[in-house]
Write a protein that holds these residues in place. Structure first.
Motif, mmCIF file in Angstrom:
data_model
loop_
_atom_site.group_PDB
_atom_site.id
_atom_site.type_symbol
_atom_site.label_atom_id
_atom_site.label_comp_id
_atom_site.label_asym_id
_atom_site.label_seq_id
_atom_site.Cartn_x
_atom_site.Cartn_y
_atom_site.Cartn_z
ATOM 1 N N SER A 145 0.819 -1.197 0.000
ATOM 2 C CA SER A 145 0.000 0.000 0.000
ATOM 3 C C SER A 145 0.858 1.255 0.000
ATOM 4 O O SER A 145 1.773 1.398 0.809
ATOM 5 C CB SER A 145 -0.913 0.014 1.230
ATOM 6 N N GLU A 146 0.552 2.158 -0.932
ATOM 7 C CA GLU A 146 1.258 3.444 -0.924
ATOM 8 C C GLU A 146 0.457 4.478 -0.160
ATOM 9 O O GLU A 146 0.904 5.589 0.055
ATOM 10 C CB GLU A 146 1.538 3.881 -2.366
ATOM 11 N N GLU A 147 -0.764 4.093 0.210
ATOM 12 C CA GLU A 147 -1.602 5.003 0.991
ATOM 13 C C GLU A 147 -1.479 4.649 2.471
ATOM 14 O O GLU A 147 -2.241 3.849 2.998
ATOM 15 C CB GLU A 147 -3.057 4.882 0.539
ATOM 16 N N LYS A 148 -0.493 5.244 3.098
ATOM 17 C CA LYS A 148 -0.229 4.943 4.509
ATOM 18 C C LYS A 148 -0.652 6.138 5.364
ATOM 19 O O LYS A 148 -0.544 7.284 4.935
ATOM 20 C CB LYS A 148 1.260 4.654 4.705
ATOM 21 N N ASP A 149 -1.133 5.883 6.562
ATOM 22 C CA ASP A 149 -1.386 6.968 7.512
ATOM 23 C C ASP A 149 -1.125 6.469 8.933
ATOM 24 O O ASP A 149 -0.781 5.301 9.138
ATOM 25 C CB ASP A 149 -2.808 7.551 7.340
ATOM 26 N N GLU A 150 -1.313 7.346 9.898
ATOM 27 C CA GLU A 150 -1.030 7.005 11.297
ATOM 28 C C GLU A 150 -1.912 5.864 11.811
ATOM 29 O O GLU A 150 -1.500 5.067 12.641
ATOM 30 C CB GLU A 150 -1.295 8.242 12.186
ATOM 31 N N ASP A 154 1.402 -2.919 9.620
ATOM 32 C CA ASP A 154 2.634 -2.288 9.132
ATOM 33 C C ASP A 154 2.658 -1.842 7.661
ATOM 34 O O ASP A 154 3.223 -0.801 7.374
ATOM 35 C CB ASP A 154 3.870 -3.146 9.475
ATOM 36 N N PRO A 155 2.017 -2.567 6.719
ATOM 37 C CA PRO A 155 2.071 -2.036 5.348
ATOM 38 C C PRO A 155 1.228 -0.765 5.179
ATOM 39 O O PRO A 155 1.341 -0.083 4.166
ATOM 40 C CB PRO A 155 1.490 -3.171 4.497
ATOM 41 N N TYR A 156 0.396 -0.464 6.175
ATOM 42 C CA TYR A 156 -0.568 0.642 6.042
ATOM 43 C C TYR A 156 -0.290 1.823 6.966
ATOM 44 O O TYR A 156 -1.014 2.804 6.942
ATOM 45 C CB TYR A 156 -1.990 0.112 6.306
ATOM 46 N N THR A 157 0.724 1.691 7.812
ATOM 47 C CA THR A 157 1.031 2.793 8.733
ATOM 48 C C THR A 157 2.270 3.557 8.264
ATOM 49 O O THR A 157 3.204 2.953 7.715
ATOM 50 C CB THR A 157 1.309 2.282 10.171
ATOM 51 N N THR A 158 2.244 4.880 8.508
ATOM 52 C CA THR A 158 3.405 5.699 8.139
ATOM 53 C C THR A 158 4.623 5.328 8.981
ATOM 54 O O THR A 158 5.752 5.412 8.524
ATOM 55 C CB THR A 158 3.081 7.199 8.350
ATOM 56 N N HIS A 159 4.395 4.873 10.217
ATOM 57 C CA HIS A 159 5.522 4.545 11.097
ATOM 58 C C HIS A 159 6.049 3.123 10.908
ATOM 59 O O HIS A 159 7.114 2.793 11.378
ATOM 60 C CB HIS A 159 5.138 4.784 12.562
ATOM 61 N N GLY A 160 5.280 2.279 10.216
ATOM 62 C CA GLY A 160 5.772 0.940 9.914
ATOM 63 C C GLY A 160 5.665 -0.078 11.032
ATOM 64 O O GLY A 160 6.250 -1.171 10.953
ATOM 65 N N HIS A 161 4.899 0.234 12.075
ATOM 66 C CA HIS A 161 4.700 -0.760 13.130
ATOM 67 C C HIS A 161 3.417 -1.555 12.870
ATOM 68 O O HIS A 161 2.516 -1.112 12.163
ATOM 69 C CB HIS A 161 4.685 -0.097 14.511
ATOM 70 N N ASP A 162 3.353 -2.738 13.468
ATOM 71 C CA ASP A 162 2.222 -3.644 13.228
ATOM 72 C C ASP A 162 0.965 -3.222 13.976
ATOM 73 O O ASP A 162 -0.113 -3.767 13.753
ATOM 74 C CB ASP A 162 2.597 -5.075 13.644
ATOM 75 N N PHE A 194 11.768 -8.702 2.928
ATOM 76 C CA PHE A 194 10.316 -8.495 2.907
ATOM 77 C C PHE A 194 9.977 -7.026 3.180
ATOM 78 O O PHE A 194 9.132 -6.432 2.513
ATOM 79 C CB PHE A 194 9.675 -9.390 3.966
ATOM 80 N N ARG A 195 10.646 -6.437 4.155
ATOM 81 C CA ARG A 195 10.370 -5.030 4.468
ATOM 82 C C ARG A 195 10.758 -4.151 3.297
ATOM 83 O O ARG A 195 10.136 -3.120 3.044
ATOM 84 C CB ARG A 195 11.091 -4.620 5.759
ATOM 85 N N GLY A 196 11.771 -4.569 2.542
ATOM 86 C CA GLY A 196 12.120 -3.853 1.314
ATOM 87 C C GLY A 196 10.991 -3.965 0.296
ATOM 88 O O GLY A 196 10.628 -2.990 -0.354
ATOM 89 N N ALA A 197 10.404 -5.147 0.204
ATOM 90 C CA ALA A 197 9.343 -5.387 -0.781
ATOM 91 C C ALA A 197 8.112 -4.535 -0.500
ATOM 92 O O ALA A 197 7.436 -4.075 -1.417
ATOM 93 C CB ALA A 197 8.957 -6.868 -0.788
ATOM 94 N N LEU A 198 7.784 -4.325 0.764
ATOM 95 C CA LEU A 198 6.559 -3.589 1.113
ATOM 96 C C LEU A 198 6.838 -2.163 1.585
ATOM 97 O O LEU A 198 5.909 -1.441 1.934
ATOM 98 C CB LEU A 198 5.784 -4.328 2.217
ATOM 99 N N GLN A 199 8.120 -1.778 1.595
ATOM 100 C CA GLN A 199 8.516 -0.487 2.181
ATOM 101 C C GLN A 199 7.856 -0.315 3.546
ATOM 102 O O GLN A 199 7.193 0.690 3.814
ATOM 103 C CB GLN A 199 8.142 0.654 1.245
ATOM 104 N N SER A 200 8.013 -1.342 4.368
ATOM 105 C CA SER A 200 7.299 -1.370 5.646
ATOM 106 C C SER A 200 8.223 -1.408 6.851
ATOM 107 O O SER A 200 7.790 -1.686 7.961
ATOM 108 C CB SER A 200 6.371 -2.590 5.674
ATOM 109 N N ALA A 201 9.513 -1.123 6.636
ATOM 110 C CA ALA A 201 10.432 -1.151 7.779
ATOM 111 C C ALA A 201 10.029 -0.071 8.781
ATOM 112 O O ALA A 201 9.622 1.018 8.380
ATOM 113 C CB ALA A 201 11.861 -0.910 7.305
#
Ligand code: PBG
Length: 329
Positions: free
Chosen positions: A81-86, A121-129, A203-210
């Motif tokens: 998801s490129e649409e991430k928020d808090e 995590d794929p949906y948050t700007t901070h990348g936490h689960d 994986f975090r590279g794949a989803l930009q979710s680090a």
């Protein structure tokens, strides 16, 4: 030499080795994690995971048809998801990326078991689960969002929900939310013993979710612990998990084996992105043989006691197994 026992007698020919082989690997035991992205005809190569792609829904369907024909047990969907928020609001959008993908796959390949990842995590700007409030990853508020996410997947037609977030009490809460809404037939594959591992990097590279700050050690487990894993498994089963998972797989074969002995529930193991990337990278350098290293890893995970394996090798392994690889080695 006057030996009574000569173990080599049972290794003399391939058919004899086949007769005494103790562990079997079959495509039906493999689950393929797939990354869904927006767009049409998109096959976006994931650099950190050579051979894996982010797929738009139409491409995903083609992939699923092939996997079903190969006899692969299930797919497990992750949203890019490129649409991430808090607050991870896109995670439970009934018309969101993963929700649409589930509907499309289910109408094209209805019998394929579709599992979905549930974590923020794929949906948050901070990348936490989970949700972050005042710098802390909060538990119960996160579980509420996870329940909404799980429900939206069930409504779209997911067979199994797979919560990978490691919040406390989420299995019971999700089970209850599903049951109340009439989804008692939807299963839960619980990431029960998920370790804070360095092998999730690709994986975090794949989803930009680090995670943008901190790490995941307040919710994922300490790699040093095994008794705690048994406790997590017991809790998830009490809360209604249908299948329990250990993740990653290779550094944790002892955990898989202990869980297999201690519980009757089906056990899954996740052969994670870093484990995949190590083999692929070494094979690219010519240092190991990709196919035999892949098969040896998957077989070891089965031998340790896993009934099913989530693996990026699922498609390649299934194709090799169907070509009868291994039965006469
Ligand atoms: C996050 C999630 C992760 C993976 C699956 N779900 C990464 C993480 O916890 O940071 C890792 C999968 C892999 O490495 O293959 N909810």
């Amino acid at each position: 030499m006057d030996l009574v026992y000569r173990p080599r007698r049972l290794r003399r020919t391939a058919p004899i080795r086949g007769l005494v082989r103790e562990t079997e690997l079959s495509p039906r035991q493999l689950i393929y994690p797939l990354f869904v992205t927006e767009g049409k005809s998109v096959r976006d190569h994931i650099d950190s995971m050579p051979g894996q792609f982010r797929l738009s829904t139409d491409e995903l369907v083609r992939e699923c048809e092939e996997l079903y024909a190969l006899g692969v047990g299930a797919v497990n969907l992750f949203g890019y998801s490129e649409e991430k928020d808090e607050l991870a609001t896109k995670s439970y959008d009934s018309d969101g990326l993963v929700q649409r993908a589930i509907r499309t796959i289910k109408s094209a390949v209805p019998d394929l078991c579709v599992q979905t990842d549930v974590a923020l995590d794929p949906y948050t700007t901070h990348g936490h689960d989970g949700l972050v409030i005042d710098g802390e990853i909060v538990n119960d508020e996160s579980v509420e969002v996870l329940c909404k996410m799980a429900l939206s997947h069930a409504e779209a037609g997911a067979d199994w929900i797979a919560p990978s977030d490691m919040m406390d009490g989420r299995i019971g809460a999700i089970r209850n939310a599903l049951d109340v809404q009439g989804f008692s037939q939807v299963g839960i594959l619980a990431y029960s013993a998920k370790y804070a591992s360095s092998f999730y990097g690709p994986f975090r590279g794949a989803l930009q979710s680090a995670p943008k700050s901190g790490n995941k050690k307040t919710y994922q487990m300490d790699p040093a612990n095994i008794r705690e894993a048994l406790k997590e498994i017991a809790l998830d089963l009490e809360e209604g998990a249908d299948v329990v998972m250990i993740k990653p797989a290779l550094c944790y074969l002892d955990v898989i084996s202990r869980v297999r002995e201690a519980f009757d529930a089906p056990v899954a193991a996740y052969n994670v992105s870093g484990e995949y990337a190590m083999v692929v990278a070494a094979a690219e350098k010519g240092w190991v043989d990709r196919d035999s290293a892949m098969m040896e890893m998957l077989l070891s995970i089965r031998r340790a006691g896993a009934d099913m394996i989530l693996t990026y090798f699922a498609k390649d392994a299934a194709a090799l197994l169907r070509a009868d690889y291994g039965s006469f080695r």
